[in-house]
Design a protein around this motif. Structure first.
Motif, short mmCIF file in Angstrom:
data_model
loop_
_atom_site.label_atom_id
_atom_site.label_comp_id
_atom_site.label_asym_id
_atom_site.label_seq_id
_atom_site.Cartn_x
_atom_site.Cartn_y
_atom_site.Cartn_z
N CYS A 60 -9.46 -3.81 -3.26
CA CYS A 60 -9.82 -2.49 -2.74
C CYS A 60 -10.79 -2.70 -1.58
O CYS A 60 -11.68 -3.56 -1.65
CB CYS A 60 -10.47 -1.65 -3.83
SG CYS A 60 -11.06 -0.04 -3.25
N ASP A 61 -10.63 -1.91 -0.53
CA ASP A 61 -11.51 -2.09 0.64
C ASP A 61 -12.74 -1.19 0.60
O ASP A 61 -13.56 -1.22 1.51
CB ASP A 61 -10.74 -1.88 1.95
CG ASP A 61 -10.17 -0.47 2.08
OD1 ASP A 61 -10.55 0.42 1.31
OD2 ASP A 61 -9.33 -0.26 2.97
N HIS A 106 -11.04 -2.23 7.84
CA HIS A 106 -10.95 -2.55 6.42
C HIS A 106 -9.79 -3.50 6.14
O HIS A 106 -9.83 -4.28 5.20
CB HIS A 106 -10.78 -1.27 5.59
CG HIS A 106 -12.02 -0.42 5.58
ND1 HIS A 106 -12.08 0.77 4.91
CD2 HIS A 106 -13.23 -0.59 6.15
CE1 HIS A 106 -13.29 1.31 5.07
NE2 HIS A 106 -14.00 0.51 5.83
N ALA A 107 -8.76 -3.43 6.99
CA ALA A 107 -7.60 -4.31 6.79
C ALA A 107 -7.97 -5.77 7.03
O ALA A 107 -7.23 -6.67 6.62
CB ALA A 107 -6.46 -3.90 7.71
N SER A 108 -9.10 -6.03 7.66
CA SER A 108 -9.53 -7.42 7.87
C SER A 108 -9.75 -8.12 6.53
O SER A 108 -9.63 -9.35 6.43
CB SER A 108 -10.81 -7.48 8.70
OG SER A 108 -11.91 -6.91 7.99
N TYR A 109 -10.03 -7.34 5.49
CA TYR A 109 -10.20 -7.90 4.16
C TYR A 109 -8.90 -8.53 3.66
O TYR A 109 -8.90 -9.56 3.00
CB TYR A 109 -10.66 -6.79 3.21
CG TYR A 109 -11.24 -7.25 1.91
CD1 TYR A 109 -12.39 -8.03 1.89
CD2 TYR A 109 -10.66 -6.91 0.70
CE1 TYR A 109 -12.94 -8.45 0.68
CE2 TYR A 109 -11.21 -7.31 -0.51
CZ TYR A 109 -12.36 -8.09 -0.51
OH TYR A 109 -12.90 -8.50 -1.70
N ILE A 110 -7.77 -7.89 3.99
CA ILE A 110 -6.47 -8.42 3.60
C ILE A 110 -6.20 -9.71 4.35
O ILE A 110 -5.66 -10.67 3.80
CB ILE A 110 -5.37 -7.37 3.85
CG1 ILE A 110 -5.61 -6.13 2.99
CG2 ILE A 110 -3.99 -7.94 3.54
CD1 ILE A 110 -5.66 -4.87 3.74
N TYR A 160 -3.10 -3.30 -2.61
CA TYR A 160 -4.22 -2.39 -2.44
C TYR A 160 -3.72 -0.94 -2.50
O TYR A 160 -4.24 -0.05 -1.85
CB TYR A 160 -5.01 -2.67 -1.16
CG TYR A 160 -4.17 -2.95 0.07
CD1 TYR A 160 -4.06 -2.04 1.09
CD2 TYR A 160 -3.50 -4.17 0.20
CE1 TYR A 160 -3.30 -2.30 2.21
CE2 TYR A 160 -2.74 -4.45 1.31
CZ TYR A 160 -2.64 -3.51 2.32
OH TYR A 160 -1.88 -3.78 3.43
N VAL A 191 -15.99 -3.05 0.81
CA VAL A 191 -16.11 -3.62 2.16
C VAL A 191 -16.66 -2.58 3.12
O VAL A 191 -17.54 -2.86 3.94
CB VAL A 191 -14.73 -4.12 2.64
CG1 VAL A 191 -14.77 -4.51 4.11
CG2 VAL A 191 -14.28 -5.31 1.81
N HIS A 213 0.87 -1.19 0.00
CA HIS A 213 0.00 0.00 0.00
C HIS A 213 0.90 1.23 0.00
O HIS A 213 1.08 1.90 1.00
CB HIS A 213 -0.98 -0.02 1.18
CG HIS A 213 -0.33 0.03 2.53
ND1 HIS A 213 -0.85 0.73 3.59
CD2 HIS A 213 0.81 -0.52 2.99
CE1 HIS A 213 -0.07 0.61 4.65
NE2 HIS A 213 0.94 -0.15 4.31
N ASP A 259 -7.48 -1.29 11.95
CA ASP A 259 -8.15 -0.83 10.74
C ASP A 259 -9.07 -1.94 10.26
O ASP A 259 -8.63 -2.93 9.70
CB ASP A 259 -7.10 -0.49 9.67
CG ASP A 259 -7.70 0.17 8.45
OD1 ASP A 259 -8.93 0.06 8.26
OD2 ASP A 259 -6.95 0.78 7.66
#
Length: 444
Positions: free
Chosen positions: A169-170, A322-326, A145, A173, A84, A320
């Motif tokens: 991309c988050d 949104h970082a849970s998506y990673i 991302y 999400v 990132h 974060d």
């Protein structure tokens, strides 16, 4: 259980502490043996890394941690690159936003001329990181991302077509989290099965159901028609004014096609006049300034506090979400979870009436061998027309970077739905070339 080694490329980013916190929260499902930071700005990275070193020593001492500006050290013996990066940092983002505004065009980091400028800076750096990964850890996966994700994804498709990279991309999400709030779902977005298609920052949900197959779209649509994606505002007091405006504007974006639910970023393409008028109320204070005054300042202050106190107790680093998506993505690859996730991938027939070489954002099934596309089928003319124009912009930008072509980049900016004329596009381009002389290839 297998433990992974990861390098976070962009170790000096303000988002890095949130990613580390999220990784720590999910060690039970994605165990880690080593975390490394890599950045080309040693001083900036060190400020974040020293704080994260204390945090990791206190909360997960079994994880090896290091940070470096040496590619060999960073990329050797790793399983994942989580990238990132922001080439030019926020100083260049500010120029991306303010230069178009001189000519009556809004400035934004991923949309319109600003996104094109950022993309031209990002391509070379992403390719460099891919090459480091392939040289030192050829079996690793790159989870990218970095913005602007659409242009970066097209560049990797063209320039490094066989690399093990997944672009994500988050943003969807984050919107799905708000949809889940509208519905009061106990497990949030993970209680929803979705169908979605589009380009990055340019897409639509066509079907949302719970795990029992019940249609959830009517209730979400009812809310969005009235409030956009504003939900429980009293619980979202930390949301900045510019984001609240974006979530609220989804009400008007939805109205043009109430058969679907829109990605919020469509406001930039469907209402560019509104966005410019809104942003131009304070032309000297754009989103980049907002970020520098808040997120940038706060994260580095929190890092300094941890280092000064030599403890992470009571620290202001926050996970974060949104970082849970990673984490979901890395877990799915590591343990062959066959998880359904939105990825940015080459279309290759998934949308049957759309360019097969376009990098589209669609659901995919993710496992140890990467991803398998979920068939979308035909899409309506309205969305198809918008997407064809925008994907052409992205392809022309990458063509311009590869061939050092002024003409192609002028065409790309001219074709953007956010720019009113070819003459305005040329003026913006000439100013952007001057501003980006240290970052772009020399255009001819």
């Amino acid at each position: 259980m297998k433990k992974s080694s990861i390098v976070i490329a962009g170790g000096g980013s303000t988002f890095t502490p949130g990613i580390v916190m999220m990784l720590l929260e999910h060690l039970n499902r994605f165990p880690i043996r080593e975390i490394k930071f890599y950045d080309n700005d040693a001083s900036r990275q060190e400020k974040i890394a020293k704080a994260c070193a204390i945090l990791l020593k206190e909360r997960a001492p079994e994880i090896q941690f290091s940070y470096t500006i040496d590619p060999k050290e960073a990329f050797t013996n790793i399983d994942f690159v989580m990238a990132h990066i922001r080439v030019g940092k926020y100083a260049m983002r500010e120029k991306d936003e303010k230069i178009p505004m001189k000519y009556g065009v809004f400035g934004q980091e991923t949309c319109g001329p600003g996104g094109i400028a950022y993309g031209m800076r990002s391509i070379g750096a992403i390719i460099e990181i891919i090459d480091f990964m392939e040289k030192y850890s050829p079996n690793a996966w790159m989870l990218n991302y970095s913005n602007p994700a659409a242009i970066v994804a097209e560049a990797t498709r063209c320039i490094r077509p066989n690399t093990k990279i997944i672009n994500i991309c988050d943003m969807p999400v984050g919107i799905e989290d708000r949809m889940a709030e509208i519905l009061n779902l106990p497990n949030g977005r993970k209680d929803m099965d979705i169908r979605y298609y589009g380009l990055n920052h340019f897409g639509w949900w066509t079907d949302i159901r719970d795990k029992q197959g019940n249609d959830l779209m009517p209730k979400i649509k009812e809310h969005v028609a009235k409030y956009g994606y504003i939900v429980n505002p009293q619980q979202h007091g930390e949301t900045e004014a510019s984001w609240n405006d974006t979530y609220a504007k989804a009400k008007d974006v939805y109205a043009i096609d109430p058969d679907t639910l829109p990605n919020t970023y469509l406001k930039y393409y469907l209402f560019p006049d509104y966005v410019f008028a809104h942003d131009n109320q304070h032309p000297e204070h754009t989103r980049a300034n907002e970020v520098m005054e808040h997120r940038e300042k706060n994260v580095f202050a929190a890092a300094k506090q941890i280092v000064d106190k030599n403890t992470s107790n009571g620290c202001d680093f926050h996970s974060d979400e949104h970082a849970s998506y990673i984490v979901d993505l890395a877990e799915a690859i590591t343990f062959n979870k066959k998880a359904r996730m939105l990825l940015i991938v080459e279309n290759n027939g998934a949308i049957s009436n759309f360019d097969p070489t376009a990098m589209v954002e669609i659901p995919c099934i993710v496992g140890a061998n990467g991803y398998e596309r979920v068939c979308v089928g035909k899409i309506p003319q309205f969305q198809k027309g918008l997407m064809e124009q925008q994907v052409s912009v992205e392809k022309l930008v990458v063509d311009a970077w590869i061939s050092n072509s002024y003409q192609k980049l002028w065409q790309a900016i001219s074709l953007s739905k956010t720019v009113p004329s070819v003459s305005i596009a040329k003026k913006i381009l000439d100013d952007l070339i001057t501003a980006n002389k240290d970052y772009w290839p020399t255009l001819k």
